[in-house]
Write an enzyme that holds these catalytic residues in place. Structure first.
Site, PDB file in Angstrom:
ATOM      1  N   TYR A  55       0.856  -1.184   0.000  1.00 33.05           N
ATOM      2  CA  TYR A  55       0.000   0.000   0.000  1.00 33.05           C
ATOM      3  C   TYR A  55       0.896   1.239   0.000  1.00 33.05           C
ATOM      4  CZ  TYR A  55      -4.080  -2.922   1.256  1.00 33.05           C
ATOM      5  OH  TYR A  55      -5.089  -3.856   1.276  1.00 33.05           O
ATOM      6  N   LEU A 208     -18.754  -2.907   2.023  1.00 35.77           N
ATOM      7  CA  LEU A 208     -19.597  -1.866   1.417  1.00 35.77           C
ATOM      8  C   LEU A 208     -19.362  -1.770  -0.086  1.00 35.77           C
ATOM      9  CD1 LEU A 208     -19.233   0.928   4.121  1.00 35.77           C
ATOM     10  CD2 LEU A 208     -21.007  -0.820   3.902  1.00 35.77           C
ATOM     11  N   ARG A 210     -16.631  -1.207  -1.744  1.00 36.61           N
ATOM     12  CA  ARG A 210     -15.823  -0.006  -1.991  1.00 36.61           C
ATOM     13  C   ARG A 210     -16.652   1.274  -1.879  1.00 36.61           C
ATOM     14  NH1 ARG A 210     -14.162  -4.311  -4.476  1.00 36.61           N
ATOM     15  NH2 ARG A 210     -11.958  -4.837  -4.359  1.00 36.61           N
ATOM     16  N   SER A 214     -22.953   2.394   0.574  1.00 38.55           N
ATOM     17  CA  SER A 214     -23.277   3.473   1.509  1.00 38.55           C
ATOM     18  C   SER A 214     -24.383   4.362   0.957  1.00 38.55           C
ATOM     19  CB  SER A 214     -22.034   4.330   1.783  1.00 38.55           C
ATOM     20  OG  SER A 214     -21.676   5.079   0.626  1.00 38.55           O
TER      21      SER A 214
END
Length: 329
Positions: A55, A208, A210, A214
């Site tokens: 990352y 979710l 990505r 939501s």
């Protein structure tokens, strides 16, 4: 209340913290805010922190190292490795960019330890299964690290039922990290029954999908990062999927929670052997995700959710075609 990760594994928080977004994966991030979010998670007793050495070339591990300084005992560190990222791609995966070679793993872990400012990693996981190497060799290298006390538990990620079984003959596997959500339910057919048979816990990432579940995105133009390349968030697929999310939002409103909380609660309701790691870089959303543990889904709630989003209803794959061959290996 914590859950046991795997048959004989550690106690971890049901809702962990996925830290990838703190290193630019989904738009800009602020290091100070990210560190404060990690610290708040630990303060609230949510110990499972998920990261990877790739990352942003170790940047993510560096943030966690700063956040857990002086409170290492409060954190359960989950680290993925073995994904070779080309310069400038900001974490994007490319075909053939995975390695499970023992020499790579046994070297990479020490760089992670340095960035994390610790002398051990709780859960160490190959990010994908190397197609050019028997999984037994990769797990053998990890088992050696367990013996040395460098790592405590071994994980797998995006592995097939066959690979999981082979891996488990070499050393006990504590957890499988894999995408699992209302939109991604392929594992229910074969992988989930396999890990339950073997006593392996499930770490569900992207609960979710990505962020889409939501309900915050209204047009494809609202996405300005790597998600624009994913079929589920493109063109007609976007709008078909948005219709499903709007129905979930309505159901959540009746339940007195957010759409995000309903989606996370659904994942947790699929079994006590499952934890989930929604990603966020802000304390506001961290608290909202944690509050999901107070959302109790009844049988009627689960039936209503299933009626809206049965397995396979989502339009579009979760990755572009060229990346799909790295899954379920």
């Amino acid at each position: 209340m914590k859950r046991i990760l795997g048959k004989n594994g550690p106690l971890v928080s049901p809702v962990g913290l996925g830290c990838m977004g703190m290193s630019g994966a989904y738009g800009k991030s602020d290091d100070t805010t990210s560190i404060e979010t990690i610290e708040k998670a630990l303060e609230l007793g949510h110990n499972f922190l998920d990261t990877a050495d790739y990352y942003l070339a170790g940047h993510n591990e560096g943030l966690i190292g700063q956040a857990i300084k002086g409170k290492r005992e409060k954190a359960f560190l989950s680290v993925k490795t073995g994904q070779l990222v080309a310069a400038g791609t900001n974490g994007a995966m490319g075909p053939g960019s995975v390695t499970g070679r023992p020499e790579f793993i046994q070297n990479a872990v020490f760089y992670s330890l340095r960035r994390l400012q610790t002398d051990y990693i709780d859960l160490y996981t190959p990010a994908r299964v190397d197609p050019n190497l028997p999984i037994e060799e990769t797990v053998g290298a990890l088992a050696d690290l367990v013996q040395k006390g460098v790592i405590r538990y071994i994980g797998l990620s995006e592995a097939s039922a066959e690979s999981i079984r082979k891996a488990a003959t070499v050393h006990p596997i504590t957890a499988l990290q894999i995408e699992y959500s209302l939109w991604s339910r392929d594992i229910e057919k074969e992988v989930l029954p396999t890990i339950r048979e073997l006593g392996i816990g499930l770490v569900a990432y992207a609960p979710l999908s990505r962020g889409f579940l939501s309900g915050e995105f209204k047009t494809p133009e609202d996405l300005k990062d790597s998600r624009v390349n994913m079929p589920r968030y493109q063109g007609e697929n976007f709008y078909k999927n948005l219709e499903l999310v709007e129905k979930i939002k309505s159901l959540a409103e009746k339940k007195g929670c957010t759409a995000s909380q309903l989606a996370i609660a659904w994942v947790l309701a699929q079994g006590d052997d499952i934890i989930t790691i929604p990603g966020t870089k802000r304390i506001k959303y961290l608290k909202e995700n944690i509050a999901t543990e107070e959302v109790n889904l009844t049988k009627d709630d689960l039936h209503s959710i299933e009626a809206i989003m049965p397995a396979g209803i989502v339009s579009g794959t979760r990755y572009p075609e060229r990346f799909l061959n790295a899954l379920n290996r």
